[in-house]
Design a protein around this motif. Structure first.
Motif, PDB file in Angstrom:
ATOM      1  N   SER A  59      61.521   5.889  -1.729  1.00  0.00           N
ATOM      2  CA  SER A  59      60.247   5.999  -2.453  1.00  0.00           C
ATOM      3  C   SER A  59      59.782   4.590  -2.761  1.00  0.00           C
ATOM      4  O   SER A  59      60.585   3.652  -2.810  1.00  0.00           O
ATOM      5  CB  SER A  59      60.421   6.798  -3.747  1.00  0.00           C
ATOM      6  N   LEU A  60      58.479   4.429  -2.988  1.00  0.00           N
ATOM      7  CA  LEU A  60      57.946   3.121  -3.373  1.00  0.00           C
ATOM      8  C   LEU A  60      57.565   3.085  -4.846  1.00  0.00           C
ATOM      9  O   LEU A  60      56.836   2.201  -5.291  1.00  0.00           O
ATOM     10  CB  LEU A  60      56.759   2.756  -2.481  1.00  0.00           C
ATOM     11  N   ASP A  61      58.073   4.051  -5.594  1.00  0.00           N
ATOM     12  CA  ASP A  61      58.015   3.991  -7.060  1.00  0.00           C
ATOM     13  C   ASP A  61      59.364   3.432  -7.493  1.00  0.00           C
ATOM     14  O   ASP A  61      60.381   4.122  -7.434  1.00  0.00           O
ATOM     15  CB  ASP A  61      57.800   5.384  -7.639  1.00  0.00           C
ATOM     16  N   PRO A  62      59.427   2.168  -7.916  1.00  0.00           N
ATOM     17  CA  PRO A  62      60.733   1.525  -8.112  1.00  0.00           C
ATOM     18  C   PRO A  62      61.611   2.177  -9.171  1.00  0.00           C
ATOM     19  O   PRO A  62      62.832   2.087  -9.099  1.00  0.00           O
ATOM     20  CB  PRO A  62      60.364   0.090  -8.504  1.00  0.00           C
ATOM     21  N   ILE A 201      49.129   5.854 -11.832  1.00  0.00           N
ATOM     22  CA  ILE A 201      50.169   6.858 -12.079  1.00  0.00           C
ATOM     23  C   ILE A 201      49.536   8.182 -12.488  1.00  0.00           C
ATOM     24  O   ILE A 201      49.911   9.252 -12.004  1.00  0.00           O
ATOM     25  CB  ILE A 201      51.145   6.368 -13.172  1.00  0.00           C
ATOM     26  N   GLU A 202      48.555   8.100 -13.378  1.00  0.00           N
ATOM     27  CA  GLU A 202      47.886   9.323 -13.851  1.00  0.00           C
ATOM     28  C   GLU A 202      47.163  10.019 -12.701  1.00  0.00           C
ATOM     29  O   GLU A 202      47.195  11.253 -12.582  1.00  0.00           O
ATOM     30  CB  GLU A 202      46.899   8.985 -14.960  1.00  0.00           C
ATOM     31  N   ALA A 203      46.548   9.247 -11.834  1.00  0.00           N
ATOM     32  CA  ALA A 203      45.788   9.829 -10.734  1.00  0.00           C
ATOM     33  C   ALA A 203      46.699  10.428  -9.660  1.00  0.00           C
ATOM     34  O   ALA A 203      46.402  11.481  -9.099  1.00  0.00           O
ATOM     35  CB  ALA A 203      44.888   8.765 -10.106  1.00  0.00           C
ATOM     36  N   LYS A 207      53.059  11.866  -6.700  1.00  0.00           N
ATOM     37  CA  LYS A 207      52.862  11.214  -5.412  1.00  0.00           C
ATOM     38  C   LYS A 207      52.714   9.697  -5.537  1.00  0.00           C
ATOM     39  O   LYS A 207      52.424   9.015  -4.547  1.00  0.00           O
ATOM     40  CB  LYS A 207      51.615  11.777  -4.716  1.00  0.00           C
ATOM     41  N   PHE A 208      52.922   9.159  -6.738  1.00  0.00           N
ATOM     42  CA  PHE A 208      52.739   7.722  -6.934  1.00  0.00           C
ATOM     43  C   PHE A 208      53.634   6.910  -6.000  1.00  0.00           C
ATOM     44  O   PHE A 208      53.243   5.841  -5.529  1.00  0.00           O
ATOM     45  CB  PHE A 208      53.023   7.343  -8.386  1.00  0.00           C
ATOM     46  N   GLY A 209      54.834   7.396  -5.728  1.00  0.00           N
ATOM     47  CA  GLY A 209      55.751   6.682  -4.858  1.00  0.00           C
ATOM     48  C   GLY A 209      55.303   6.592  -3.420  1.00  0.00           C
ATOM     49  O   GLY A 209      55.878   5.838  -2.627  1.00  0.00           O
ATOM     50  N   ASP A 210      54.250   7.332  -3.054  1.00  0.00           N
ATOM     51  CA  ASP A 210      53.698   7.270  -1.700  1.00  0.00           C
ATOM     52  C   ASP A 210      52.566   6.251  -1.585  1.00  0.00           C
ATOM     53  O   ASP A 210      52.195   5.871  -0.471  1.00  0.00           O
ATOM     54  CB  ASP A 210      53.169   8.640  -1.271  1.00  0.00           C
TER      55      ASP A 210
END
Length: 540
Positions: A59-62, A201-203, A207-210
């Motif tokens: 994932s790209l959400d650290p 993040i809210e939006a 799926k934030f990690g994508d």
């Protein structure tokens, strides 16, 4: 410097086209170092670095990951409040320009950089910092495993170190702790705690990690699963003169030989996971350069203590005696590794030199198995890593060597493997009998090895063996709280004695990881944490 600029579709297409064609032109580009017409600085062509690596990101959400392949990318998209040094874990300013700590160690006040923008154009400020920590603290071990590992839990849990995070001004944040935490600043510098855009993040939600949005030197462009991740220059980056590259493409090339061949042919500019046996090849090529990552890691065989027969310490001790670790290091590390006896490397303060390692002794292993009621041995599954890692260049071959060692003491090991993300998930869920894995230290502190990997607080996150010992837990919590370095070190030495006797692991090796690049790659500095910031890297 901080004006938000929208990249036009035409320019984006140009960058993507440059990426596609780069493999055909890299050979020439690496030779044009004398200022001729091929020089990227004079021609105006985009500077595109192709980074070949052994596996894809999870994932790209650290905050949602613990694996190095994810951090390779997120390190360049997100900034942290404080930074490590270029090639060490000393603390320096980051998004926080300065900080003060109360004498009792319970309050930290950070002054933040002003005028910084997230990649979506929203403001970085104290409220954004608070929002990030509230998000993390409101999660759990499944969502944000590293937050609980480093700060003792979530929300109102008793072990949670952070009591509150408050914006005391537009650019000032105050942290209140329930108890002193010696590695607190080093924890904040870890890649996991990159500050993300609250609006993004809210939006994006789950799926934030994508499609990550940070304040870092590069912005996310595209992710082709199991193929490539593309990031591009953040023209509004708050650090003057950075980044120097226009684009970085992380290419997944799992096979070690294929990755080296891609470097030799000019398809990629930089490659990690260079096997020790290929180090000489790189050193003998005038067009290439070899990079040694400062060693701060351990590779190990984990034994899941909740699964029979590894719920018996005697069986775990037998496994330690059954495996010829020196032969593994000689065969697969070729002078760029050393046998491990403890779950942390000797470069970390608090390392216990006095512990006597389990010797390679098949007869002793058979004796212990007989005492455990297994005179004829047993059958098991052995998980072999599908990707090369800094602490283990070839997991499959290491597994095969271990399989032979175990057969000599009557243990039949069936080697199994999975795609990398699945491998990690199944091991974390306790589904493996035994598994090959390892750890590259994230902050240079003993806590980041012993507490994170082997404390009962971290079962289900980074403690994949499900090992628990209350005496060990008490010592590790005391060591976290103790600010006297000598006393902390003594506590960690005690902890290593307990771990050694309980033997949830077979520690295998500490390696010196290798990377290689073309001669045209300048100012690349391999970091001991394995997370390399590419903001100062250039192509000549």
């Amino acid at each position: 410097m901080r004006k938000k600029k929208l990249v036009s579709l035409a320019f984006l297409m140009l960058l993507l086209l440059a990426t596609a064609l780069y493999g055909c032109s890299s050979d020439n580009a690496s030779e044009n170092t004398e200022g001729d017409s091929g020089d990227t600085e004079k021609s105006g062509d985009p500077k595109v670095l192709i980074f070949g690596r052994g596996g894809d990101s999870v994932s790209l959400d650290p905050i949602a990951v613990t694996d190095g392949e994810s951090y390779k990318v997120t390190k360049n998209i997100f900034d942290t409040l404080v930074n490590f040094g270029e090639q060490d874990t000393e603390i320096h300013p980051g998004l926080a320009t300065e900080w003060t700590a109360a004498e009792d160690g319970l309050t930290y006040t950070f002054t933040l950089e002003e005028g910084v923008k997230f990649h979506d154009g929203t403001d970085f400020n104290a409220e954004a910092v608070v929002a990030n920590f509230e998000r993390w603290a409101g999660g759990d071990a499944d969502k944000f495993p590293y937050y609980g590992s480093m700060f003792g839990g979530f929300g109102d849990e008793e072990g949670h170190v952070i009591e509150s995070v408050t914006a005391t001004g537009d650019y000032e944040v105050e942290f209140k702790l329930k108890r002193p935490q010696a590695p607190f600043l080093k924890n904040l510098a870890m890649s996991s705690f990159g500050i993300a855009s609250p609006a993004a993040i809210e939006a994006a939600g789950d799926k934030f990690g994508d499609a990550p949005v940070g304040t870092g030197p590069f912005k996310f462009v595209e992710w082709k699963r199991n193929d490539s991740i593309t990031i591009e220059k953040n023209p509004d980056y708050w650090v003057e003169g950075e980044p120097k590259l226009d684009q970085v493409v992380f290419r997944s090339i799992p096979d070690n030989s294929a990755r080296l061949n891609a470097l030799l042919s000019g398809e990629i500019d930089l490659a990690d996971g260079i096997t020790p046996s290929d180090g000489a090849t790189v050193e003998g090529n005038a067009d290439l350069q070899l990079f040694e990552r400062p060693s701060m890691n351990v590779g190990y065989l984990g034994l899941t203590t909740t699964r029979e027969p590894f719920d018996d310490p005697k069986v775990r001790q037998a496994m330690n005696h059954a495996i010829d670790k020196q032969a593994l290091v000689d065969a697969f590390f070729e002078g760029r590794g050393e046998v491990a006896k403890n779950p942390m490397p000797p470069v970390i303060s608090g390392y216990n030199e006095d512990i006597e390692d389990y010797d390679y002794n098949p007869e002793k292993a058979k004796q212990l198995l007989a005492e455990a009621g297994l005179p004829d041995g047993f059958e098991m599954e052995l998980y072999a890593m599908p990707v090369p890692r800094p602490y283990m260049p070839d997991g499959q071959k290491v597994a095969e060597a271990i399989q032979k060692n175990l057969a000599d003491v009557g243990v039949t090991a069936k080697i199994v493997s999975f795609e990398w993300a699945t491998y990690l998930e199944k091991a974390a869920n306790g589904e493996a009998d035994a598994f090959l894995l390892g750890w590259t230290g994230d902050n240079g502190d003993a806590d980041n090895f012993l507490y994170v990997l082997l404390d009962q607080d971290n079962i289900g996150s980074n403690n994949y063996t499900y090992y628990k010992n209350q005496e060990l837990h008490d010592i590790l919590i005391e060591a976290q709280t103790e600010v006297d370095e000598d006393k902390r070190n003594e506590l960690y030495k005690q902890a290593q004695v307990i771990i050694h006797e309980d033997a949830p692991w077979v520690p295998l090796a500490h390696s010196t990881p290798l990377l290689a690049g073309g001669k045209n790659v300048v100012d690349f500095k391999a970091h001991p944490t394995g997370s390399d910031k590419l903001a100062s890297v250039d192509l000549k």
